[in-house]
Structure formats: structure tokens, C-alpha cells
Design a protein around this motif. Structure first.
Motif, PDB file in Angstrom:
ATOM      1  N   LEU A  18       0.690  -1.122   0.058  1.00 44.69           N
ATOM      2  CA  LEU A  18      -0.018  -0.181  -0.151  1.00 44.69           C
ATOM      3  C   LEU A  18       0.766   1.146   0.061  1.00 44.69           C
ATOM      4  CD1 LEU A  18      -2.732   1.196   0.252  1.00 44.69           C
ATOM      5  CD2 LEU A  18      -3.127   1.170   2.531  1.00 44.69           C
ATOM      6  N   GLU A  19       1.758   1.046   0.482  1.00 41.00           N
ATOM      7  CA  GLU A  19       2.660   2.176   1.053  1.00 41.00           C
ATOM      8  C   GLU A  19       3.359   2.837  -0.216  1.00 41.00           C
ATOM      9  OE1 GLU A  19       5.373   2.339   4.592  1.00 41.00           O
ATOM     10  OE2 GLU A  19       4.221   2.129   5.512  1.00 41.00           O
ATOM     11  N   ARG A  78       2.170   1.936  -3.372  1.00 42.41           N
ATOM     12  CA  ARG A  78       1.272   1.868  -4.151  1.00 42.41           C
ATOM     13  C   ARG A  78       1.136   4.030  -4.145  1.00 42.41           C
ATOM     14  NH1 ARG A  78      -4.864  -0.541  -4.552  1.00 42.41           N
ATOM     15  NH2 ARG A  78      -6.218   0.693  -6.205  1.00 42.41           N
ATOM     16  N   LEU A  79       0.624   4.523  -2.121  1.00 40.11           N
ATOM     17  CA  LEU A  79       0.371   5.097  -2.497  1.00 40.11           C
ATOM     18  C   LEU A  79       2.222   6.624  -2.662  1.00 40.11           C
ATOM     19  CD1 LEU A  79      -0.387   5.175   1.313  1.00 40.11           C
ATOM     20  CD2 LEU A  79      -1.703   6.533  -0.897  1.00 40.11           C
ATOM     21  N   ARG A  80       3.211   5.612  -3.342  1.00 42.34           N
ATOM     22  CA  ARG A  80       4.303   6.721  -3.992  1.00 42.34           C
ATOM     23  C   ARG A  80       3.782   6.312  -5.197  1.00 42.34           C
ATOM     24  NH1 ARG A  80       7.978   7.770   0.103  1.00 42.34           N
ATOM     25  NH2 ARG A  80       8.577   5.828   1.722  1.00 42.34           N
ATOM     26  N   TYR A  93       0.894   6.670  -6.334  1.00 38.47           N
ATOM     27  CA  TYR A  93      -0.542   8.081  -6.706  1.00 38.47           C
ATOM     28  C   TYR A  93       1.070   9.170  -6.656  1.00 38.47           C
ATOM     29  CZ  TYR A  93      -4.347  10.482  -5.554  1.00 38.47           C
ATOM     30  OH  TYR A  93      -4.915  11.227  -5.502  1.00 38.47           O
ATOM     31  N   TYR A  94       1.202   9.316  -5.617  1.00 42.11           N
ATOM     32  CA  TYR A  94       1.585  11.063  -4.954  1.00 42.11           C
ATOM     33  C   TYR A  94       2.272  11.438  -6.394  1.00 42.11           C
ATOM     34  CZ  TYR A  94      -0.770  11.074  -1.007  1.00 42.11           C
ATOM     35  OH  TYR A  94      -1.649  10.958  -0.069  1.00 42.11           O
ATOM     36  N   ASP A  95       3.504  10.789  -7.277  1.00 41.94           N
ATOM     37  CA  ASP A  95       4.888  10.108  -8.147  1.00 41.94           C
ATOM     38  C   ASP A  95       3.310  10.774  -9.206  1.00 41.94           C
ATOM     39  OD1 ASP A  95       6.906  10.106  -5.966  1.00 41.94           O
ATOM     40  OD2 ASP A  95       6.997   8.048  -7.244  1.00 41.94           O
ATOM     41  N   ALA A  96       2.412   9.839  -9.497  1.00 40.79           N
ATOM     42  CA  ALA A  96       1.488  10.953 -10.657  1.00 40.79           C
ATOM     43  C   ALA A  96       0.942  11.647 -10.993  1.00 40.79           C
ATOM     44  CB  ALA A  96       1.001   9.061 -11.153  1.00 40.79           C
ATOM     45  N   ARG A  97       0.144  11.854  -9.023  1.00 36.61           N
ATOM     46  CA  ARG A  97      -0.319  12.852  -9.415  1.00 36.61           C
ATOM     47  C   ARG A  97       1.042  14.470  -9.756  1.00 36.61           C
ATOM     48  NH1 ARG A  97      -5.889  13.321  -7.466  1.00 36.61           N
ATOM     49  NH2 ARG A  97      -4.935  16.050  -7.930  1.00 36.61           N
ATOM     50  N   ALA A 133      11.432  15.124  -2.387  1.00 38.23           N
ATOM     51  CA  ALA A 133      10.772  13.417  -3.129  1.00 38.23           C
ATOM     52  C   ALA A 133      11.564  13.667  -4.637  1.00 38.23           C
ATOM     53  CB  ALA A 133       9.862  14.500  -2.751  1.00 38.23           C
ATOM     54  N   ARG A 144      12.384  10.630  -6.130  1.00 40.07           N
ATOM     55  CA  ARG A 144      10.858   9.573  -7.020  1.00 40.07           C
ATOM     56  C   ARG A 144      10.315   9.912  -8.101  1.00 40.07           C
ATOM     57  NH1 ARG A 144       7.852   9.827  -3.981  1.00 40.07           N
ATOM     58  NH2 ARG A 144       8.464  10.581  -1.484  1.00 40.07           N
ATOM     59  N   ARG A 145      10.468  10.773  -8.765  1.00 41.05           N
ATOM     60  CA  ARG A 145       8.975  11.577  -9.766  1.00 41.05           C
ATOM     61  C   ARG A 145       9.467  11.032 -10.906  1.00 41.05           C
ATOM     62  NH1 ARG A 145       9.312  17.919 -11.212  1.00 41.05           N
ATOM     63  NH2 ARG A 145      11.676  16.756 -13.088  1.00 41.05           N
TER      64      ARG A 145
END
Lengths: 195, 510
Positions: B19-20, B22-24, B26-30, B83, B86-87
Motif C-alpha cells: 500500500l505504501e 502504491r501511495l508513492r 500515486y503521489y508521483d503520478a499526481r 521527493a 522519485r519523480r
């Protein structure tokens, strides 16, 4: 001898603090990602976050005079961003409302161009689950996993006790696990897939 | 083993999960949907130009003081450790050329490697508590105090609202004593900021200090009338069964325990070891025998913060001679745990986030549900879900064990902070419940009091009443002003008031 990355950063900061626009531009480019991610975590919509990040850099330009050389820049910067976000929130509090998530969901699924709408969201299922979280839990997730801040920094940025930050993070993760697990077998049609 | 409300097994790891990741993603994609760094730079430049930008030095910005606190982490952080590392690749060909990307990636990877090595968890022994050499001081001006009680009698010790000590005997005689120096951190919660030794001859308490980092541990000897102040800073105390040693824990998350000799005031520090590595310490519970101490701990980097939540909370038994910890079970959040004085069992209480009360056998490690106690509290105890340390943590504010038994008197608090995501307080009827863990029974004995202590003969339960409106809140305001006795300890027992004007209950002296 080649300067280390931190030496370069300090030099850039020092020059920017003296009013060197080029150095300031370098600083903005280097830390843009961090500031946008922090703002995105603290504000409810992308447009507000981009505005806040931009205005935070204006604050930084004006505030660099008070930045003490040799001090770590990153925590100073994220605090400036958080302060700007707080101001933005106060300003917008009077003229915005939070949309009910069911309405958002319905609107999403009534759109004729469903594929295009979905494509605009990196992970619609997660997006929806995040939208259902309390604001404070969603903020902690964004700061931790979006901006990659440690919990102590999040605690200070949000003016929240460290233990409370941990609690919110744990609960948010627990809730997401539960919600996303229930989605595995739920049909994702007609806007009713998130029960 | 029982499950948490969401159906996850209690021993499921809570970090490093898919899940973590997946969250990363998600935030990268956003993030990739937003402006690039160059775009933001251009916007900022335009913004400054539009306002006729002047040099930074002409318009200083006030920066909050909290900055200095933040510098403990990320001291040498650079743009590479943000961060942005991780982009993912950006949309629409905005990225620089391949060569530039490769060079950038190499630099970022190197910087990330350096940064990662710098962010290794700090050893608990380095978290700010100096090595202890043990030079306790005696308090100047302390006139000494020996409660004037007949031999063999017990006395309830409490502080009044002016900070003076009192001893009240079973017949209601109230003996006033001197003011207790620096009694600023005393409250009546299970973290025990003040505690009388099992033999009733000494009292340890934490002097005024920072509520998040603690104050000096002081030891009052009732018989000698002396007061020693150690140089140990702590937030929680626990007496050893033989009354010779005080375990003291410092700043939340520190992972260290002080062991203070009650007679001399000298002490030494141990580091909690969990699964072979330094771990975190959340809450001291109580000693299980002469060399073992039940506590709530975490693995690896300290993350057990049981006063308010924490990411990982393990019920463990720490060997105080080595620091090695035997893990009993993973605890739900928030943990409400009560260890019996004989160290044999613990109640893992039910609350809003843990619907099933459980019995943990600390010797075998077995954890079994308590269905009758669970049912008795099914629609109650919701107010024990209090996420804020500053407002009392997650546990019941008042509890006491019946001597020689596995029966616990536990309070049901009347008013608490509502669950996360809700606004306003939550309320429920107050009361005292007797929970017999061996028989799995729950009996309510009072509807308007909280338990304070049990007399050594087990015949009398001391209560405070009436419950204060802010009963869930920590500190002196948490309890009512009256001490009364309930004897026999049953719903039909008679209640007699012993004292009034109590600000904080300290324990029973003998």
C-alpha cells in the motif's frame, strides 16, 4: 577539489540571499518538486497547491534575508510553504465548500468520456479512498508519501503532536487497506463500487 | 489470534507494505500532472517581476521558531534528497535529453545513497539522555514528612489543590503534610508520574518539567522523611515488586529505560532490544518479576508511542539485566493494556478500534479473547479512543488491581475526545467495572466514581468521586475532589467519604 552537493547548495542559497536572481532561480528549480508536493498535501486542490507553492517562493525571496547561513535550508523552506498554505486555507475558507464524495463520484461516472476522466487520475480507486479520509489523515499521507517528509517534520509543520501524527498515519493506512481490499471484488461500474 | 476491526491479523506488519508503494506511485503520478520545475521557476520569476522584485534583504520574512527544532533531521539535505528523486518521467517530452537524464540520475542515486546512509535511525542511547553517573541530591528546605499513622495501618496519600501532601487513614483522619516540591507533572494516569512503592514506604514522582520530555525523578522516603532528586529525566515510572528499583522511561520513542536504586537514587540505563536490535519504547506497564518488565515496544527505529498511538506497538517483556525483549503479541491501535501485579496476565482492553477484549498470558504468550467482558463493554469504552497524548492518551485514566487476584477495577470515563474525524466530545455513563480475567466476568460496582486503589487486604476499594466533567483529560483536573471507600467491593457495598479537596491521588502508604 570539487565541491560537494551540500556545498553547492549552500553557495547557491548564500548567493540567492544576497539577491542573485540566477542563484534564486537555481534554488527554485532544485526545490520546486518538494514545494509542490508539500503544498499538494496540505491543500485540497491542485490549483490552490500550485498557487501556494508559487507564493511560497515569493515569500522565500523576501525571507532569505532572515535565513541564517549554515542552517539547513530544507526544513526552513517547507515551513515557509506550510505557512503559505495555512494563509491560503484561511483565505479560501469563506468561499469554498467540500464536495460530497458521492457527488464527485457520480459526476465522474456520468461523464461521457469515462476513459479520459479515468486517465486523468493516476489511481482512481485510491483517489476515491483518499477522498473519504478525514482531512488531517489525508494530509499526513501526502506529506509522508507524497513529499517524503519524516514524521517529526510533519509534526512540526502541522503543529500536531508526533504521536497524533503517527496515529493519523496508522489509521489512514488501516482505513485504506480495508477500503481497497473491499474493492478487489466489487464491480467498478455505475458509481457504486466504493461501498 | 483475534483480528483488528479491518480484518487484518494483529501480527501483520504495518510498514513497508504494498500500500505504501502504491501511495508513492500515486503521489508521483499526481505530481507529474503538475508544473515542471522550470515552469514553476518561470511563474515565480513572472510573479516577482510583476511586483517589481527587490533584493531579499529589503523585506525580511518572519520565520517561526520551530525551524530550529527541525534541524535535527535533514541537516545536510540537498535538493537531491527531496521527493524529486522519485519523480517519474514526465509527460509530453518535457524532460531534458537522455544524456542529461542519465547524468542526473547518477547524481541523484549517489546523493540518495549518501542521504540514506545519513538517515539511519539514531541509536537510542544517542537520543539526548546523557550517560548517568548517579549523584542524587537532597532537597534543601525539605522538612521531611512521616505520616503519623498507627503501626500497621495504611493511608491514602494525595495532593491537595495547593500542592500539599495529605495522608488519610481508613477511619477518615486526614493528616496534612508539607508541600511536595516541584509536583508539576503529577497526574493520575497509568503512565505513573507518581507512584508509591509496593511496600508502601517510598514514593517516586516526576518533578515539574516538559510534558513531552519529562522531569527529574524524585524519591520521597516516608520513614526517613528524606527527599532525593535524581538526575534522571523521565515521563513514566514503575516500581519493582521488591520496592528496590524504579524503572523510569524518558522521552517518548527513546528506546531506553533507567533503573534507579530507590535507596541511593543512583541509576543506570538499558537499551530495549527487540528481535536482536535496538527497539523503541512506548510505555512502561509493570514489572512481571524481579528482573522483567512488561512494556509496549516497537522494532527497529523507535515508533511505539503508546500514549497516543504509534505505528507499531508490541506487548513485550523486557529482561532488565540485558534489555532483551520477549515479544508477546502485536497490539491494536490504540493500545489499552493492563498487566496484573503478579506479572502473569494482561488485559488488552476493547475500545473503538479494538472491538474484542483479550487476555494475554505473559508466560506462554497465548492471547485469547474474553467474550463476556467484550460483550459487557460492547457499546461502551468508545471514549477510550483518544488520539492526543496531551489530552490523556488512549487508556482508561483510572484502574487498580485487587491484590492477589486477576481482577481489575477499571473506570469507564464519562467524557472524552471523539474519534478522529469527528468533532466535539463523546459522552457515556461513567462507572467502575470489576473485570475478572480468569473467569471472564464484568460487574459494574459504581455509576459515579473512578477507582483509585485497593487496600492490601483486598476488602476495600478506594474511589474518587464525583467524576469531573473533563474526566478523560490528564492532570489533576482529571479526577473528582473526594476520596471514598467501597466495602465490601460490590454493587451493594457501602460507600464512605474519607477526604475532600483532592487534586491528585498518589497511592497507598504503609
Amino acid at each position: 577539489m570539487a565541491a560537494s552537493a551540500s556545498d553547492v547548495a549552500e553557495d547557491v542559497i548564500a548567493r540567492a540571499a544576497r539577491g542573485d536572481a540566477e542563484a534564486f532561480g537555481t534554488l527554485v528549480a532544485a526545490y520546486a518538486d518538494l514545494t509542490l508536493r508539500v503544498a499538494a498535501a496540505l491543500l485540497p486542490d491542485a490549483a490552490s497547491a500550485e498557487d501556494a507553492a508559487q507564493e511560497a517562493w515569493v515569500d522565500v525571496w523576501h525571507g532569505l534575508a532572515s535565513f541564517r547561513p549554515g542552517e539547513p535550508f530544507r526544513p526552513w523552506l517547507v515551513t515557509v510553504v506550510a505557512n503559505r498554505c495555512r494563509k491560503q486555507t484561511r483565505r479560501r475558507a469563506l468561499d469554498t465548500i467540500r464536495l460530497d464524495t458521492d457527488l464527485v463520484d457520480a459526476a465522474r461516472w456520468q461523464d461521457d468520456d469515462t476513459d479520459a476522466v479515468l486517465a486523468a487520475f493516476p489511481d482512481p480507486e485510491l483517489e476515491h479512498a483518499l477522498a473519504d479520509l478525514p482531512d488531517e489523515q489525508r494530509q499526513v499521507l501526502g506529506l509522508r508519501f507524497g513529499a517524503d517528509l519524516d514524521l517529526a517534520t510533519i509534526s512540526h509543520l502541522t503543529h500536531t503532536p508526533l504521536g497524533t501524527v503517527k496515529t493519523r498515519l496508522r489509521r489512514a493506512l488501516d482505513t485504506l487497506r480495508s477500503r481497497l481490499a473491499s474493492h478487489v471484488t466489487a464491480p467498478r461500474r455505475g458509481g457504486s463500487a466504493h461501498e | 489470534m483475534s483480528n483488528q476491526p479491518n480484518g487484518q491479523p494483529l501480527d501483520m506488519p504495518c510498514d513497508g507494505s504494498a500500500l505504501e508503494a502504491r501511495l508513492r506511485r500515486y503521489y508521483d503520478a499526481r505530481r507529474a500532472l503538475g508544473p515542471t520545475a522550470d515552469e514553476l521557476r518561470a511563474r515565480v520569476a513572472g510573479r516577482l517581476t510583476s511586483e517589481g522584485a527587490h533584493p531579499p534583504s529589503r523585506s525580511p520574512l518572519s520565520i517561526p521558531e520551530e525551524i530550529s527544532v527541525l534541524t535535527r533531521r535533514s541537516d545536510t539535505s540537498t535538493p537531491a534528497d527531496t521527493a524529486s528523486t522519485r519523480r517519474p518521467a514526465r509527460r509530453g517530452g518535457r524532460a531534458a535529453g537522455i544524456a542529461a537524464v542519465l547524468v542526473t540520475a547518477a547524481v541523484i542515486a549517489l546523493a540518495a545513497l549518501i542521504f540514506t546512509s545519513m538517515r539511519q535511525p539514531t541509536a537510542p542511547s544517542q537520543l539526548g539522555t546523557p550517560a548517568h553517573t548517579g549523584t542524587p541530591s537532597h532537597v534543601g528546605g525539605w522538612t521531611g514528612w512521616k505520616p503519623p499513622l498507627p503501626a500497621g495501618a495504611w493511608a491514602a496519600i494525595y495532593l491537595d489543590t495547593t500542592g500539599h501532601l495529605h495522608a488519610v487513614s481508613p477511619d477518615g483522619q486526614d493528616y496534612a503534610g508539607p508541600a511536595l516540591p516541584q509536583a508539576g507533572l503529577i497526574d493520575s494516569t497509568p503512565r505513573a508520574t507518581a507512584s508509591i512503592s509496593p511496600n508502601g514506604q517510598r514514593m517516586a514522582y516526576i518533578q515539574a518539567g516538559d510534558p513531552n520530555t519529562g522531569g527529574k525523578v524524585a524519591i520521597l522516603d516516608f520513614a526517613a522523611g528524606t527527599l532525593k532528586v535524581t538526575d534522571v529525566t523521565a515521563l513514566q515510572l514503575a516500581w519493582s515488586p521488591d520496592s528496590s528499583t524504579i524503572a523510569a522511561a524518558g522521552q517518548l520513542d527513546s528506546g531506553t529505560i533507567w533503573l534507579v536504586n530507590a535507596a541511593s537514587g543512583a541509576g543506570h540505563q538499558i537499551t530495549v532490544q527487540v528481535n536482536g536490535a535496538p527497539g523503541g519504547l512506548g510505555r512502561l506497564l509493570s514489572w512481571t518479576d524481579a528482573t522483567h518488565l512488561a512494556a509496549i515496544v516497537s522494532e527497529g527505529a523507535p515508533q511505539a508511542d503508546t500514549l497516543s498511538g504509534g505505528l507499531q506497538n508490541l506487548l513485550g517483556v523486557v529482561d532488565v539485566t540485558t534489555g532483551q525483549t520477549r515479544v508477546i503479541t502485536n497490539l491494536p491501535l490504540p493500545p489499552d493494556v493492563y498487566v496484573s501485579p503478579d506479572g502473569a496476565v494482561a488485559l488488552i482492553a476493547s475500545n473503538a478500534w479494538n472491538p474484542t477484549a483479550q487476555l494475554a498470558d505473559l508466560r506462554s504468550g497465548a492471547v485469547t479473547p474474553l467474550p463476556i467482558i467484550t460483550a459487557a463493554f460492547a457499546d461502551k469504552l468508545v471514549n477510550m479512543d483518544n488520539p492526543d497524548y496531551a489530552q490523556g492518551g488512549n487508556y482508561s485514566t483510572h484502574f487498580t488491581w485487587q491484590p492477589g487476584t486477576h481482577t481489575l477495577a477499571l473506570s469507564l470515563t464519562a467524557l472524552g475526545i471523539g474519534p478522529e474525524g469527528t468533532s466535539g466530545p463523546a459522552t457515556q455513563p461513567a462507572g467502575v467495572w470489576l473485570l475478572n480475567l480468569d473467569a471472564d466476568t464484568a460487574t459494574q460496582v459504581s455509576h459515579n466514581s473512578y477507582p483509585l486503589a485497593w487496600s492490601a487486604d483486598g476488602q476495600t476499594l478506594l474511589l474518587c468521586s464525583p467524576p469531573a466533567a473533563t474526566s478523560m483529560l490528564a492532570g489533576a483536573a482529571a479526577i473528582g475532589p473526594n476520596i471514598s471507600t467501597l466495602s465490601p467491593v460490590a454493587s451493594s457495598g457501602k460507600q464512605h467519604q474519607l477526604a475532600s479537596g483532592m487534586a491528585a491521588f498518589l497511592g497507598i502508604a504503609a
